[in-house]
Structures are given as structure tokens and as C-alpha cells.
Scaffold this motif. Sequence first.
Motif, PDB file in Angstrom:
ATOM      1  N   GLY A  23       1.080  -1.238  -0.115  1.00 39.60           N
ATOM      2  CA  GLY A  23       0.010   0.254  -0.005  1.00 39.60           C
ATOM      3  C   GLY A  23       0.248   1.043   0.184  1.00 39.60           C
ATOM      4  O   GLY A  23       0.086   2.315  -0.033  1.00 39.60           O
ATOM      5  N   CYS A  24       2.107   1.486  -0.030  1.00 32.14           N
ATOM      6  CA  CYS A  24       3.029   1.941   0.348  1.00 32.14           C
ATOM      7  C   CYS A  24       3.637   2.535  -0.987  1.00 32.14           C
ATOM      8  O   CYS A  24       4.343   4.118  -1.068  1.00 32.14           O
ATOM      9  N   GLY A  25       2.935   1.843  -1.952  1.00 32.22           N
ATOM     10  CA  GLY A  25       3.809   1.305  -2.983  1.00 32.22           C
ATOM     11  C   GLY A  25       5.141   0.789  -3.587  1.00 32.22           C
ATOM     12  O   GLY A  25       6.119   1.600  -3.583  1.00 32.22           O
ATOM     13  N   HIS A  26       5.116   0.221  -2.305  1.00 22.91           N
ATOM     14  CA  HIS A  26       6.795  -0.467  -2.408  1.00 22.91           C
ATOM     15  C   HIS A  26       6.592  -1.393  -2.174  1.00 22.91           C
ATOM     16  O   HIS A  26       5.057  -2.540  -1.347  1.00 22.91           O
ATOM     17  N   ALA A  27       6.603  -3.049  -2.415  1.00 26.12           N
ATOM     18  CA  ALA A  27       6.663  -4.808  -2.739  1.00 26.12           C
ATOM     19  C   ALA A  27       6.815  -4.452  -0.952  1.00 26.12           C
ATOM     20  O   ALA A  27       5.651  -5.523  -0.480  1.00 26.12           O
ATOM     21  N   THR A  28       7.766  -4.413  -0.440  1.00 31.80           N
ATOM     22  CA  THR A  28       7.607  -4.964   1.023  1.00 31.80           C
ATOM     23  C   THR A  28       8.301  -3.410   2.232  1.00 31.80           C
ATOM     24  O   THR A  28       8.357  -3.218   1.524  1.00 31.80           O
ATOM     25  N   CYS A  29       7.952  -4.435   3.552  1.00 34.30           N
ATOM     26  CA  CYS A  29       7.835  -3.158   4.858  1.00 34.30           C
ATOM     27  C   CYS A  29       9.628  -2.662   4.260  1.00 34.30           C
ATOM     28  O   CYS A  29       9.667  -1.782   4.588  1.00 34.30           O
ATOM     29  N   ALA A  30      10.805  -3.615   3.924  1.00 35.44           N
ATOM     30  CA  ALA A  30      11.999  -3.324   3.902  1.00 35.44           C
ATOM     31  C   ALA A  30      11.897  -2.740   3.011  1.00 35.44           C
ATOM     32  O   ALA A  30      13.431  -1.703   3.385  1.00 35.44           O
ATOM     33  N   GLU A  31      11.908  -2.520   2.403  1.00 36.45           N
ATOM     34  CA  GLU A  31      11.757  -1.700   0.430  1.00 36.45           C
ATOM     35  C   GLU A  31      11.376  -0.463   1.350  1.00 36.45           C
ATOM     36  O   GLU A  31      11.538   0.078   0.814  1.00 36.45           O
ATOM     37  N   PHE A  32      10.380  -0.239   1.510  1.00 36.29           N
ATOM     38  CA  PHE A  32       9.954   0.468   2.632  1.00 36.29           C
ATOM     39  C   PHE A  32      10.664   1.185   3.141  1.00 36.29           C
ATOM     40  O   PHE A  32      10.842   2.998   3.495  1.00 36.29           O
ATOM     41  N   VAL A  33      11.266   1.198   4.176  1.00 34.62           N
ATOM     42  CA  VAL A  33      11.620   1.545   4.971  1.00 34.62           C
ATOM     43  C   VAL A  33      13.288   2.024   4.327  1.00 34.62           C
ATOM     44  O   VAL A  33      13.865   2.872   4.802  1.00 34.62           O
ATOM     45  N   LYS A  34      13.113   1.196   3.162  1.00 34.39           N
ATOM     46  CA  LYS A  34      14.740   2.104   3.038  1.00 34.39           C
ATOM     47  C   LYS A  34      14.589   3.326   2.103  1.00 34.39           C
ATOM     48  O   LYS A  34      15.399   3.968   1.707  1.00 34.39           O
ATOM     49  N   ALA A  35      13.889   2.822   1.298  1.00 35.92           N
ATOM     50  CA  ALA A  35      13.473   4.110   0.543  1.00 35.92           C
ATOM     51  C   ALA A  35      13.390   5.745   1.374  1.00 35.92           C
ATOM     52  O   ALA A  35      12.853   5.729   2.476  1.00 35.92           O
ATOM     53  N   ALA A  36      14.193   6.717   0.468  1.00 35.03           N
ATOM     54  CA  ALA A  36      14.124   7.857   0.886  1.00 35.03           C
ATOM     55  C   ALA A  36      12.980   8.813   1.191  1.00 35.03           C
ATOM     56  O   ALA A  36      12.346   8.506   0.400  1.00 35.03           O
ATOM     57  N   PRO A  37      12.439   9.176   1.880  1.00 36.78           N
ATOM     58  CA  PRO A  37      11.999  10.214   2.226  1.00 36.78           C
ATOM     59  C   PRO A  37      11.511  11.157   1.193  1.00 36.78           C
ATOM     60  O   PRO A  37      12.301  11.282   1.058  1.00 36.78           O
ATOM     61  N   THR A  38      10.000  11.501   0.570  1.00 34.16           N
ATOM     62  CA  THR A  38      10.079  13.125   0.125  1.00 34.16           C
ATOM     63  C   THR A  38      10.266  13.823   0.719  1.00 34.16           C
ATOM     64  O   THR A  38       9.930  14.336   1.764  1.00 34.16           O
ATOM     65  N   ASP A  39      10.936  15.186  -0.352  1.00 36.72           N
ATOM     66  CA  ASP A  39      10.301  16.303   0.552  1.00 36.72           C
ATOM     67  C   ASP A  39       9.526  17.172   0.367  1.00 36.72           C
ATOM     68  O   ASP A  39       9.570  18.130  -0.799  1.00 36.72           O
ATOM     69  N   ALA A  40       8.580  17.342   1.030  1.00 39.18           N
ATOM     70  CA  ALA A  40       7.402  17.488   0.727  1.00 39.18           C
ATOM     71  C   ALA A  40       6.421  17.916   2.240  1.00 39.18           C
ATOM     72  O   ALA A  40       7.024  17.450   3.107  1.00 39.18           O
ATOM     73  N   ASP A  41       4.939  18.613   1.829  1.00 31.78           N
ATOM     74  CA  ASP A  41       4.546  19.045   3.381  1.00 31.78           C
ATOM     75  C   ASP A  41       4.508  17.604   4.008  1.00 31.78           C
ATOM     76  O   ASP A  41       4.398  17.684   5.789  1.00 31.78           O
ATOM     77  N   TYR A  42       4.081  16.503   3.807  1.00 31.90           N
ATOM     78  CA  TYR A  42       4.105  15.707   4.663  1.00 31.90           C
ATOM     79  C   TYR A  42       4.764  14.397   3.663  1.00 31.90           C
ATOM     80  O   TYR A  42       4.528  13.393   2.213  1.00 31.90           O
ATOM     81  N   PRO A  43       6.229  14.534   4.164  1.00 31.58           N
ATOM     82  CA  PRO A  43       7.286  13.822   3.352  1.00 31.58           C
ATOM     83  C   PRO A  43       6.906  12.181   3.843  1.00 31.58           C
ATOM     84  O   PRO A  43       5.835  11.142   4.091  1.00 31.58           O
ATOM     85  N   GLY A  44       6.734  11.109   2.304  1.00 30.32           N
ATOM     86  CA  GLY A  44       5.947  10.270   2.230  1.00 30.32           C
ATOM     87  C   GLY A  44       7.627   8.984   1.794  1.00 30.32           C
ATOM     88  O   GLY A  44       8.663   9.386   1.262  1.00 30.32           O
ATOM     89  N   PRO A  45       7.198   7.993   1.589  1.00 31.44           N
ATOM     90  CA  PRO A  45       6.029   7.421   1.648  1.00 31.44           C
ATOM     91  C   PRO A  45       5.774   7.267   3.168  1.00 31.44           C
ATOM     92  O   PRO A  45       6.434   7.126   3.937  1.00 31.44           O
TER      93      PRO A  45
END
Length: 181
Positions: free
Chosen positions: A90-112
Motif C-alpha cells: 500500500g505504500c508503493g513498495h513491494a515489502t516493508c523492508a523496501e519501504f523503510v529503505k526508501a528515502a522520504p520525499t521533501d514535501a508537506d507530508y513526506p512519504g512514503p
Amino acid sequence: MISEIDAVKTVAGLMMAAARTAPKAMGIDSLVIQTIGREEMGAVAEKMDTLGMETGMTFFNTNADHVRNSDLMVLIGVKGRLPLGANCGGCGHATCAEFVKAAPTDADYPGPNCIFKITDLGIVTGSAVKCAASHNIDNRVMYTVGVAARRLGLMEDCTIVYGIPLKVSGKDIFFAETMAH
């Protein structure tokens, strides 16, 4: 003697309890909930005005005026970068491990952000505003407040924050004027 502001403070506490006890995915609580008073609300309103001028989004300025005219405010944020381990994608990544490694975006609400954490935020915010409305305290959920609060460092580690200004008056300041247009 009990004043209307005392009633607002009591309901703010009840809102915080409603949010804290609302159901959460897998029973894991990643919320930060706090109230802020006039001084911090003034700083948030000033930041909202600045953001409105910088972005051209005038609703930041309108909401800043609402914050200035409110009695108290509840902030509810979530630590959306904490995964649940469901590997749902649901975060846009196949696994939670990939999600954690993803760099946060520079936005009002940084994702993923973890989709379950975002869902939790919606549920608890709904519980809080229902509590306020049930006690006849005017309120409105504001994304703009959350952006300003995050920029001011008021909600440490939260990736998404909503502000809920509260007001007791003879006219609902959050909706009545917009309905007249």
C-alpha cells in the motif's frame, strides 16, 4: 464558576482520549496527540500566513485567521514511516523492508507512509471531531495547520499532522462565513 473556555479544555481532553483509544491496525499506536494554546496557535497562524504567501494558496491565510480566532487546538499526528510488517504494498513498495529503505520525499507530508498508519490517522481524527461535535464545540480538521505545525517542529517524528481548532461562539467561525458566499 465554570467558563466556556473550561468546557473547551475539557472537551479537548476528551478528544485526545477518543483519539488514543480508537482502534488501530494490529493494535500498534504510532500517534502523537497534543493540545496547544494561544501562544503556539499564534506561531502556527503566522507560519500558515507565510506558507499562503509563498505558495499562493490563500486558504492557508483563511485558515490562519480561523486559528487566531479559536479557543484551543488539538494536533494529531502519526509516525507514518514505521511499518507494520504486513508487506501489503500500500505504500508503493513491494515489502516493508523496501519501504523503510526508501528515502522520504521533501514535501508537506513526506512519504512514503505506511497505508495502515494513514488509515489509523483518519480513524482517530474522526473519533476526535465526533467527540467535539457531540459536546457542541465547533471544530474543523485542517491540513494547513498540520503543515505549519510540522514546519515549526511541534510534532516530532510525525510525517502527517492534522490540526483541529476548537471554538465556542454564537456562530460557527469555521463554516458559517464560507456558506454565505
